[in-house]
Design a protein around this motif. Structure first.
Motif, short mmCIF file in Angstrom:
data_model
loop_
_atom_site.label_atom_id
_atom_site.label_comp_id
_atom_site.label_asym_id
_atom_site.label_seq_id
_atom_site.Cartn_x
_atom_site.Cartn_y
_atom_site.Cartn_z
N TRP A 222 0.83 -1.21 0.00
CA TRP A 222 0.00 0.00 0.00
C TRP A 222 0.87 1.26 0.00
O TRP A 222 0.55 2.25 -0.67
N TYR A 225 2.21 1.72 -3.49
CA TYR A 225 1.13 2.12 -4.39
C TYR A 225 0.79 3.60 -4.21
O TYR A 225 0.72 4.36 -5.19
N THR A 226 0.59 4.03 -2.97
CA THR A 226 0.24 5.42 -2.72
C THR A 226 1.39 6.37 -3.05
O THR A 226 1.16 7.48 -3.54
N SER A 228 3.79 5.91 -5.37
CA SER A 228 3.90 6.04 -6.83
C SER A 228 2.74 6.84 -7.40
O SER A 228 2.92 7.64 -8.33
N ARG A 229 1.54 6.66 -6.84
CA ARG A 229 0.39 7.42 -7.33
C ARG A 229 0.54 8.91 -7.02
O ARG A 229 0.25 9.76 -7.88
N THR A 230 0.99 9.23 -5.81
CA THR A 230 1.20 10.63 -5.45
C THR A 230 2.28 11.27 -6.33
O THR A 230 2.13 12.40 -6.80
N ALA A 232 3.18 10.33 -9.35
CA ALA A 232 2.68 10.46 -10.72
C ALA A 232 1.73 11.65 -10.86
O ALA A 232 1.81 12.41 -11.84
N ARG A 233 0.85 11.85 -9.87
CA ARG A 233 -0.06 12.99 -9.93
C ARG A 233 0.69 14.31 -9.82
O ARG A 233 0.34 15.29 -10.49
N GLN A 236 2.23 15.03 -13.11
CA GLN A 236 1.21 15.43 -14.08
C GLN A 236 0.83 16.90 -13.91
O GLN A 236 0.67 17.64 -14.88
#
Length: 243
Positions: A222, A225-226, A228-230, A232-233, A236
């Motif tokens: 977790w 995942y969080t 890498s997502r943070t 990536a956002r 962006q």
């Protein structure tokens, strides 16, 4: 100027018709089973599970560099070394002779010892090292993984007896030794080695090898995942502002 001719190379096309050539298979993965026996065919492939596990560990170590994974794999290698020493000390023969085998000795079974070392360490790691949820439903995946490990180890153990590579006593001793060594190595890693992981990870060698210590992270999957997502956002948003 005359050009020197290259040394004569063997004519590969003549190999197929030369009956005097003795062919030899790679003994590391050469597992025999009775021709036409579907159960034997399945068990022959099942007995190769330890090799698949080794490939998985090498892949994880290369791409993750986690010290717990490295310690786990080091324990498996130590377990194999102990098995090799015991086999050559006891020198108990296998039940079937005149077969292509990695070693001629069968006590204790290395497949059984490897499988049960892996399963024992995995179960202890899941229930003592991985985070604990507040209810049984959230932890159901741990029981599923543990059941798969135990079932897989039992299949590997049975395959060695069914295919005639070991006696029941040899696989039983291998399994008991694997359980004992798996539990002992987990205690050594958990109590003795884990406190040194932060030091090793922050050392120049650890930074050069990009070693990671996830001991204090309760839910590694977790967290990754969080994170890498943070990341990536965030990238962006930066790319949109720059346009």
């Amino acid at each position: 100027m005359d050009v020197e001719s290259a040394p004569d190379s063997p004519d590969i096309s003549s190999f197929s018709g030369d009956s005097s050539i003795q062919w030899k298979s790679i003994s590391l993965t050469h597992v025999e089973y009775p021709k036409g026996d579907f159960i034997g065919f399945f068990l022959a492939w099942a007995s190769l599970l330890p090799f698949c596990i080794i490939v998985g560990f090498i892949t994880l170590i290369i791409f993750r560099r986690d010290l717990h994974t490295v310690s786990y794999f080091a324990g498996l290698l130590l377990n194999e070394a102990i098995n090799w020493v015991l086999k050559h000390l006891i020198q108990a023969p296998r039940p079937v002779r005149n077969r292509q085998l990695y070693t001629e000795y069968g006590m204790p079974s290395s497949h059984a010892q490897f499988s049960w070392f892996f399963s024992t360490y995995m179960i202890l790691f899941l229930f003592l090292r991985i985070y604990k949820n507040y209810n049984l439903i959230d932890d159901i995946w741990k029981y599923c993984v543990s059941a798969v490990c135990v079932i897989g180890s039992c299949i590997v153990l049975y395959s060695r007896v069914y295919l005639g590579y070991h006696t029941f006593g040899q696989v039983s001793c291998g399994a008991l030794l694997g359980i004992f060594l798996g539990a002992a190595w987990f205690c050594i890693v958990y109590v003795v080695l884990t406190p040194f992981f932060p030091i090793l990870a922050s050392s120049p060698i650890g930074e050069f090898l990009m070693l990671r210590d996830s001991t204090l992270i309760p839910h590694v999957m977790w967290f990754e995942y969080t994170s890498s997502r943070t990341e990536a956002r965030g990238r962006q948003r930066k790319s949109r502002k720059s346009q």
